[in-house]
Scaffold this motif. Structure first.
Motif, mmCIF file in Angstrom:
data_model
loop_
_atom_site.group_PDB
_atom_site.id
_atom_site.type_symbol
_atom_site.label_atom_id
_atom_site.label_comp_id
_atom_site.label_asym_id
_atom_site.label_seq_id
_atom_site.Cartn_x
_atom_site.Cartn_y
_atom_site.Cartn_z
ATOM 1 N N SER A 104 -7.579 12.722 10.207
ATOM 2 C CA SER A 104 -6.736 13.472 11.121
ATOM 3 C C SER A 104 -7.562 14.174 12.195
ATOM 4 C CB SER A 104 -5.926 14.516 10.349
ATOM 5 O OG SER A 104 -5.185 15.326 11.226
ATOM 6 N N CYS A 105 -7.072 14.118 13.445
ATOM 7 C CA CYS A 105 -7.810 14.706 14.561
ATOM 8 C C CYS A 105 -6.900 15.498 15.488
ATOM 9 C CB CYS A 105 -8.530 13.604 15.345
ATOM 10 S SG CYS A 105 -9.791 14.205 16.479
ATOM 11 N N ALA A 106 -5.711 15.849 15.022
ATOM 12 C CA ALA A 106 -4.724 16.499 15.877
ATOM 13 C C ALA A 106 -5.210 17.819 16.432
ATOM 14 C CB ALA A 106 -3.425 16.690 15.106
ATOM 15 N N ASN A 107 -6.129 18.480 15.732
ATOM 16 C CA ASN A 107 -6.644 19.769 16.183
ATOM 17 C C ASN A 107 -8.101 19.711 16.620
ATOM 18 O OD1 ASN A 107 -4.474 20.390 13.861
ATOM 19 N ND2 ASN A 107 -4.415 22.025 15.390
ATOM 20 N N GLY A 108 -8.609 18.486 16.814
ATOM 21 C CA GLY A 108 -9.980 18.331 17.269
ATOM 22 C C GLY A 108 -11.018 18.406 16.181
ATOM 23 N N GLN A 109 -10.598 18.350 14.906
ATOM 24 C CA GLN A 109 -11.538 18.552 13.806
ATOM 25 C C GLN A 109 -12.534 17.414 13.611
ATOM 26 O OE1 GLN A 109 -8.138 18.315 13.626
ATOM 27 N NE2 GLN A 109 -7.460 17.880 11.543
ATOM 28 N N LEU A 143 -8.476 22.420 8.750
ATOM 29 C CA LEU A 143 -8.355 21.736 10.034
ATOM 30 C C LEU A 143 -9.564 21.987 10.925
ATOM 31 C CD1 LEU A 143 -4.625 22.692 10.782
ATOM 32 C CD2 LEU A 143 -5.460 20.469 9.991
ATOM 33 N N HIS A 144 -10.693 22.344 10.341
ATOM 34 C CA HIS A 144 -11.896 22.550 11.149
ATOM 35 C C HIS A 144 -13.128 22.082 10.396
ATOM 36 C CE1 HIS A 144 -12.130 26.209 8.693
ATOM 37 N NE2 HIS A 144 -13.372 26.405 9.113
ATOM 38 N N SER A 145 -14.205 21.887 11.157
ATOM 39 C CA SER A 145 -15.472 21.413 10.588
ATOM 40 C C SER A 145 -16.596 22.326 11.071
ATOM 41 C CB SER A 145 -15.750 19.973 11.031
ATOM 42 O OG SER A 145 -14.652 19.121 10.744
ATOM 43 N N MET A 146 -17.713 22.316 10.344
ATOM 44 C CA MET A 146 -18.822 23.208 10.674
ATOM 45 C C MET A 146 -20.136 22.586 10.221
ATOM 46 S SD MET A 146 -18.973 27.296 9.885
ATOM 47 C CE MET A 146 -18.687 27.080 8.123
ATOM 48 N N ALA A 156 -19.157 24.884 15.131
ATOM 49 C CA ALA A 156 -17.899 24.517 14.504
ATOM 50 C C ALA A 156 -16.973 23.896 15.543
ATOM 51 C CB ALA A 156 -17.242 25.749 13.876
ATOM 52 N N TRP A 157 -15.956 23.189 15.073
ATOM 53 C CA TRP A 157 -14.977 22.580 15.965
ATOM 54 C C TRP A 157 -13.689 22.328 15.197
ATOM 55 C CZ3 TRP A 157 -19.333 20.302 14.056
ATOM 56 C CH2 TRP A 157 -19.177 19.147 13.263
ATOM 57 N N GLY A 158 -12.603 22.183 15.932
ATOM 58 C CA GLY A 158 -11.310 21.934 15.312
ATOM 59 C C GLY A 158 -10.329 23.058 15.589
ATOM 60 N N SER A 159 -9.413 23.280 14.648
ATOM 61 C CA SER A 159 -8.392 24.309 14.783
ATOM 62 C C SER A 159 -9.017 25.700 14.816
ATOM 63 C CB SER A 159 -7.395 24.210 13.624
ATOM 64 O OG SER A 159 -6.422 25.221 13.707
ATOM 65 N N ASN A 160 -8.461 26.585 15.660
ATOM 66 C CA ASN A 160 -9.066 27.906 15.825
ATOM 67 C C ASN A 160 -8.025 28.998 16.014
ATOM 68 O OD1 ASN A 160 -11.313 29.590 15.982
ATOM 69 N ND2 ASN A 160 -11.521 29.382 18.192
ATOM 70 N N SER A 169 -12.963 33.241 20.034
ATOM 71 C CA SER A 169 -11.850 32.641 20.753
ATOM 72 C C SER A 169 -10.807 32.215 19.729
ATOM 73 C CB SER A 169 -12.328 31.422 21.556
ATOM 74 O OG SER A 169 -11.245 30.639 22.015
ATOM 75 N N SER A 170 -9.591 31.950 20.209
ATOM 76 C CA SER A 170 -8.574 31.403 19.321
ATOM 77 C C SER A 170 -8.086 30.048 19.831
ATOM 78 C CB SER A 170 -7.388 32.372 19.192
ATOM 79 O OG SER A 170 -6.874 32.705 20.466
ATOM 80 N N ALA A 171 -8.863 29.452 20.756
ATOM 81 C CA ALA A 171 -8.524 28.134 21.291
ATOM 82 C C ALA A 171 -9.176 27.043 20.459
ATOM 83 C CB ALA A 171 -8.998 28.020 22.743
ATOM 84 N N ASN A 172 -8.434 25.971 20.175
ATOM 85 C CA ASN A 172 -9.011 24.839 19.465
ATOM 86 C C ASN A 172 -10.177 24.266 20.254
ATOM 87 O OD1 ASN A 172 -6.921 25.245 17.694
ATOM 88 N ND2 ASN A 172 -5.798 23.386 18.233
ATOM 89 N N ALA A 173 -11.121 23.649 19.548
ATOM 90 C CA ALA A 173 -12.274 23.020 20.198
ATOM 91 C C ALA A 173 -12.420 21.606 19.674
ATOM 92 C CB ALA A 173 -13.551 23.813 19.939
ATOM 93 N N SER A 174 -12.398 20.631 20.592
ATOM 94 C CA SER A 174 -12.506 19.229 20.187
ATOM 95 C C SER A 174 -13.950 18.745 20.178
ATOM 96 C CB SER A 174 -11.660 18.342 21.102
ATOM 97 O OG SER A 174 -12.068 18.479 22.448
ATOM 98 N N THR A 175 -14.882 19.581 20.589
ATOM 99 C CA THR A 175 -16.320 19.315 20.456
ATOM 100 C C THR A 175 -16.967 20.581 19.913
ATOM 101 O OG1 THR A 175 -16.711 19.962 22.756
ATOM 102 C CG2 THR A 175 -16.411 17.605 22.314
ATOM 103 N N PRO A 176 -18.143 20.480 19.322
ATOM 104 C CA PRO A 176 -18.771 21.646 18.687
ATOM 105 C C PRO A 176 -18.994 22.816 19.644
ATOM 106 C CG PRO A 176 -19.833 19.627 17.970
ATOM 107 C CD PRO A 176 -18.904 19.236 19.068
ATOM 108 N N VAL A 177 -18.691 24.025 19.138
ATOM 109 C CA VAL A 177 -18.966 25.269 19.846
ATOM 110 C C VAL A 177 -19.841 26.138 18.949
ATOM 111 C CG1 VAL A 177 -16.862 25.215 21.216
ATOM 112 C CG2 VAL A 177 -16.840 26.323 18.968
#
Length: 398
Positions: A104-109, A143-146, A156-160, A169-177
């Motif tokens: 699943s990648c709906a949240n950029g995870q 829904l996130h990865s690290m 980390a990236w994904g749901s936020n 931030s509370s914005a999703n990230a589809s690439t690592p932040v």
């Protein structure tokens, strides 16, 4: 196990076909699927596959393990060295640091833009945050990865939506932040990371824990119920005061003395303290069920449970040595005993067959400590001209 009946007790996973002849060296599980890393570097998966979380290129649920297809996305020819499962996605890494994600990648995870899903593993886009970095740790939440890098970088990236990426931030990230390293993580060396639900955790070399993300019912363990978009410190003034933490998961920590501290939601008794009261700071799980000498050495958190690994102390051992002072009706038998930190009683069995039949108390008995101790016994009343069998016998307790 090739059926769809729920199990109330552990059952063996089918190890024919893709697991045949292989040794499983690591496992991970998501919401409704499981993963196994094998010693040959292959990765197997089984369970629900509607979000393509099995990575085999299909949408078919699997009741037995199937191979994750690692021949695409730049991973061909590489071996998986570690894997983590999120809710419906997975992240795997090879020994050379290449890492892929699928499901699943709906949240950029997956770190590859926001798409409904990816059937086969794809290389995670490192971007500027992870460029040139060596990854040494993986974690995943619902829904996130690290990842943790060798230079201490944490990304980390994904749901936020609840701040679980820790980047203020509370914005999703589809690439690592980058996770914020100022504040409670400033100047610290992170040694391990963990993710669960909408939470993240970092354990540091100075014996501190930091958490961020969802704080419903005190899941961050910092004495509040306000979610945090940056790392905050888990409370150390109570049951964790002066404790050495040797392992942690999002809502639990195990200490060097075997104490288990838990915090957060307790709706189903997951804190293990014989209550259903939530706790915003760590409380001690009740460990009176452990047998003498046993202690907790590792912990894993699920969304509604905590699971602990208990280590039993090494059992006392004994070695039988040659007899001496052999006479017509007497002899001295000997051995060495290692109590392995316990109290061990010592005796010698002897008889005319290997069934023995008689027993004599060893000297000294009991034996304690960790160093090998010489033990002996004088046997009397033996029949002249007969062959006797004997052995040293060691038992816990005394």
């Amino acid at each position: 196990d090739n059926i769809t009946i729920n199990r109330a007790l552990p059952v063996a996973v089918v190890q024919s076909v893709v697991l045949a002849g292989k040794r499983v060296v690591a496992v991970s599980s998501g919401s409704n699927f499981s993963l196994a890393v094998c010693d040959d570097g292959t990765l197997a998966a089984w369970g629900v596959n509607d979000d393509r979380q099995l990575g085999d290129g299909t949408t078919t649920n699997q009741r037995v393990p199937v191979l994750v297809n690692m021949d695409s996305g730049g991973f061909a020819g590489k071996k998986v060295s570690a894997v983590v499962a999120g809710g419906s996605h997975s992240v795997a890494i090879s020994s050379d640091g290449t890492f892929v994600a699928y499901g699943s990648c709906a949240n950029g995870q997956l770190g590859k833009g926001e798409n409904p899903y990816t059937r086969l593993p794809v290389i995670v886009t490192k971007g500027t945050v992870l460029s040139g970095k060596t990854i040494v740790g993986l974690a995943a939440g619902g829904l996130h990865s690290m990842v943790l890098c060798s230079d201490g970088t944490l990304a980390a990236w994904g749901s936020n939506g609840l701040g679980q990426l820790g980047n203020n931030s509370s914005a999703n990230a589809s690439t690592p932040v980058a996770v914020v390293r100022s504040g409670v993580l400033s100047g610290k060396t992170i040694t391990a990371i963990a993710g669960g639900g909408s939470n993240s955790l970092a354990r540091c070399s100075d014996n501190t824990l930091s958490t961020w993300g969802n704080n419903t019912n005190g899941r961050l363990g910092n004495g509040s119920t306000t979610y945090s978009k940056v790392p905050v410190a888990v409370n150390r003034t109570g049951v964790l005061y002066r404790k050495t933490i040797v392992g942690a998961s999002p809502w639990a920590a195990v200490c060097s003395d075997g104490a288990l501290a838990t915090w957060g939601d307790n709706t189903y008794g997951q804190l293990g303290n014989n209550s259903t009261t939530h706790s915003t700071t760590p409380v001690l799980a009740i460990t009176t069920a452990l047998r003498s000498g046993e202690k907790i050495v590792a912990v894993h958190s699920g969304y509604y449970y905590n699971l602990a690994v208990v280590a039993a102390p090494p059992v006392p051992t004994g070695t039988t040595l040659a007899a001496s002072g052999i006479g017509d009706s007497t002899c001295s038998v000997a051995g060495t005993v290692s109590a392995n930190g316990q109290t061990a009683t010592v005796s010698f069995e002897y008889g005319l067959t290997t069934g023995y039949g008689w027993s004599g108390v060893g000297t000294p008995s009991p034996v304690t400590g960790t160093a090998p101790v010489g033990v002996s016994a004088m046997l009397t009343g033996l029949l002249p001209g007969k062959t006797y069998h004997y052995r040293v016998v060691v038992a816990s307790g005394g």
